[in-house]
Design a protein around this motif. Sequence first.
Motif, PDB file in Angstrom:
ATOM      1  N   MET A 259      14.279  -4.204   2.711  1.00  0.00           N
ATOM      2  CA  MET A 259      13.172  -3.868   3.600  1.00  0.00           C
ATOM      3  C   MET A 259      12.251  -2.842   2.957  1.00  0.00           C
ATOM      4  N   ALA A 260      12.819  -1.874   2.242  1.00  0.00           N
ATOM      5  CA  ALA A 260      11.988  -0.881   1.552  1.00  0.00           C
ATOM      6  C   ALA A 260      11.144  -1.537   0.472  1.00  0.00           C
ATOM      7  N   ALA A 261      11.734  -2.488  -0.273  1.00  0.00           N
ATOM      8  CA  ALA A 261      10.969  -3.210  -1.294  1.00  0.00           C
ATOM      9  C   ALA A 261       9.843  -4.017  -0.661  1.00  0.00           C
ATOM     10  N   ALA A 262      10.136  -4.649   0.465  1.00  0.00           N
ATOM     11  CA  ALA A 262       9.093  -5.397   1.169  1.00  0.00           C
ATOM     12  C   ALA A 262       8.007  -4.461   1.683  1.00  0.00           C
ATOM     13  N   GLY A 263       8.394  -3.273   2.127  1.00  0.00           N
ATOM     14  CA  GLY A 263       7.402  -2.302   2.579  1.00  0.00           C
ATOM     15  C   GLY A 263       6.478  -1.853   1.461  1.00  0.00           C
ATOM     16  N   VAL A 264       7.035  -1.640   0.268  1.00  0.00           N
ATOM     17  CA  VAL A 264       6.202  -1.256  -0.881  1.00  0.00           C
ATOM     18  C   VAL A 264       5.236  -2.377  -1.225  1.00  0.00           C
ATOM     19  N   ILE A 265       5.741  -3.620  -1.214  1.00  0.00           N
ATOM     20  CA  ILE A 265       4.882  -4.769  -1.513  1.00  0.00           C
ATOM     21  C   ILE A 265       3.722  -4.849  -0.517  1.00  0.00           C
ATOM     22  N   SER A 266       4.002  -4.586   0.743  1.00  0.00           N
ATOM     23  CA  SER A 266       2.972  -4.724   1.766  1.00  0.00           C
ATOM     24  C   SER A 266       1.982  -3.576   1.784  1.00  0.00           C
ATOM     25  N   ILE A 267       2.377  -2.400   1.299  1.00  0.00           N
ATOM     26  CA  ILE A 267       1.498  -1.237   1.394  1.00  0.00           C
ATOM     27  C   ILE A 267       0.631  -1.045   0.147  1.00  0.00           C
ATOM     28  N   VAL A 268       1.005  -1.636  -0.970  1.00  0.00           N
ATOM     29  CA  VAL A 268       0.241  -1.453  -2.209  1.00  0.00           C
ATOM     30  C   VAL A 268      -1.200  -1.957  -2.062  1.00  0.00           C
ATOM     31  N   PRO A 269      -1.466  -3.143  -1.495  1.00  0.00           N
ATOM     32  CA  PRO A 269      -2.863  -3.568  -1.349  1.00  0.00           C
ATOM     33  C   PRO A 269      -3.687  -2.623  -0.482  1.00  0.00           C
ATOM     34  N   ILE A 270      -3.075  -2.029   0.543  1.00  0.00           N
ATOM     35  CA  ILE A 270      -3.806  -1.101   1.404  1.00  0.00           C
ATOM     36  C   ILE A 270      -4.209   0.150   0.635  1.00  0.00           C
ATOM     37  N   VAL A 271      -3.279   0.691  -0.142  1.00  0.00           N
ATOM     38  CA  VAL A 271      -3.579   1.888  -0.938  1.00  0.00           C
ATOM     39  C   VAL A 271      -4.674   1.598  -1.957  1.00  0.00           C
ATOM     40  N   ALA A 272      -4.587   0.437  -2.622  1.00  0.00           N
ATOM     41  CA  ALA A 272      -5.593   0.076  -3.621  1.00  0.00           C
ATOM     42  C   ALA A 272      -6.971  -0.082  -2.988  1.00  0.00           C
ATOM     43  N   LEU A 273      -7.037  -0.719  -1.819  1.00  0.00           N
ATOM     44  CA  LEU A 273      -8.323  -0.904  -1.154  1.00  0.00           C
ATOM     45  C   LEU A 273      -8.903   0.424  -0.697  1.00  0.00           C
ATOM     46  N   PHE A 274      -8.066   1.311  -0.187  1.00  0.00           N
ATOM     47  CA  PHE A 274      -8.570   2.610   0.261  1.00  0.00           C
ATOM     48  C   PHE A 274      -9.103   3.427  -0.911  1.00  0.00           C
ATOM     49  N   LEU A 275      -8.407   3.409  -2.051  1.00  0.00           N
ATOM     50  CA  LEU A 275      -8.896   4.139  -3.219  1.00  0.00           C
ATOM     51  C   LEU A 275     -10.239   3.583  -3.694  1.00  0.00           C
ATOM     52  N   PHE A 276     -10.435   2.275  -3.522  1.00  0.00           N
ATOM     53  CA  PHE A 276     -11.675   1.647  -3.963  1.00  0.00           C
ATOM     54  C   PHE A 276     -12.834   1.943  -3.012  1.00  0.00           C
ATOM     55  N   LEU A 277     -12.547   2.057  -1.709  1.00  0.00           N
ATOM     56  CA  LEU A 277     -13.596   2.217  -0.709  1.00  0.00           C
ATOM     57  C   LEU A 277     -13.650   3.611  -0.092  1.00  0.00           C
ATOM     58  N   GLN A 278     -12.898   4.568  -0.624  1.00  0.00           N
ATOM     59  CA  GLN A 278     -12.831   5.858   0.041  1.00  0.00           C
ATOM     60  C   GLN A 278     -14.177   6.575   0.067  1.00  0.00           C
TER      61      GLN A 278
END
Length: 291
Positions: A259-278
């Motif tokens: 579940m932790a691995a799945a959580g990392v997989i799911s949160i990486v795109p959000i972090v990348a998008l926020f860094l791009f659009l911050q």
Amino acid sequence: MIATHPAPRRASSLRDLFRRVPWWGTVLLLTLLALLWIYPFVWMVSASLKSSTEVFSGGVSLWPEVFVWENYARAWDDAGFGRYMLNTVIVTVATVVIVVVRCALCGYVLGRYRFPGSRLIVGILVATLFVPTGYTIIPIVKLSMELGVLNSLTGMILALGGAANVSFILIYAGYFRQLPKELEEAAIMDGAGFLRVFWTIMLPLSMPVTATVALLTFLATWNAFFLPLVFSFSRPELRTLSVGMQAFVGENATDWSGMAAAGVISIVPIVALFLFLQRYFVEGIAGAVKS
């Protein structure tokens, strides 16, 4: 009369105290707060590289004894997160497009035009903020059944993209209201119609607000659970990432490392998008507050 003087003096003394704090003290305090803020994410990354027994037997240690990279393979292949990721991307991107276009058009009309009933419309939109989300699930399911899109990604997209999104409409309205009227007048004199003025002039000028709305919609849709659960209840292949997390919860045990691995997989795109659009996100919020 004498009792009214100590309050300003106390406030002034507090300001003087903060001004005397050295800069490294402020940096240290902010660093500690930042570490406290990101600790849950760091713990999740650490747990995703541990075995299920080490997740709880390792104590507060964040460094795994043995790096178990198979957790990611198990989450991606065995739990079907490759398919869930594709479903989530399709639903999220389509929902963001629908919400941005719809809210921008509504905000443009409410912000730039005055017509009978405009205040009533705004009042009704604001009133929808007080309606709990759970109360709308029954009409949403009913309408989806009537349209024949209940167990499909199309129905999920329409349900998520059809929310009121009143705050986004008001942000757009406030931003469009402060733009100079000469922009529209010049375009109309050149023969541009309503839609052309909106698409070629107003919408490009609202890029900071659009980035803010797109990012917030992306976050809400990417993490949505209730509606995707309803629309994929009878078709597991339509699950999104948030619903797919339930695959690691068994009847007698829970695969915490998977579940932790799945959580990392799911949160990486959000972090990348926020860094791009911050940068656009901050500009959009600042513009909305200013207006």
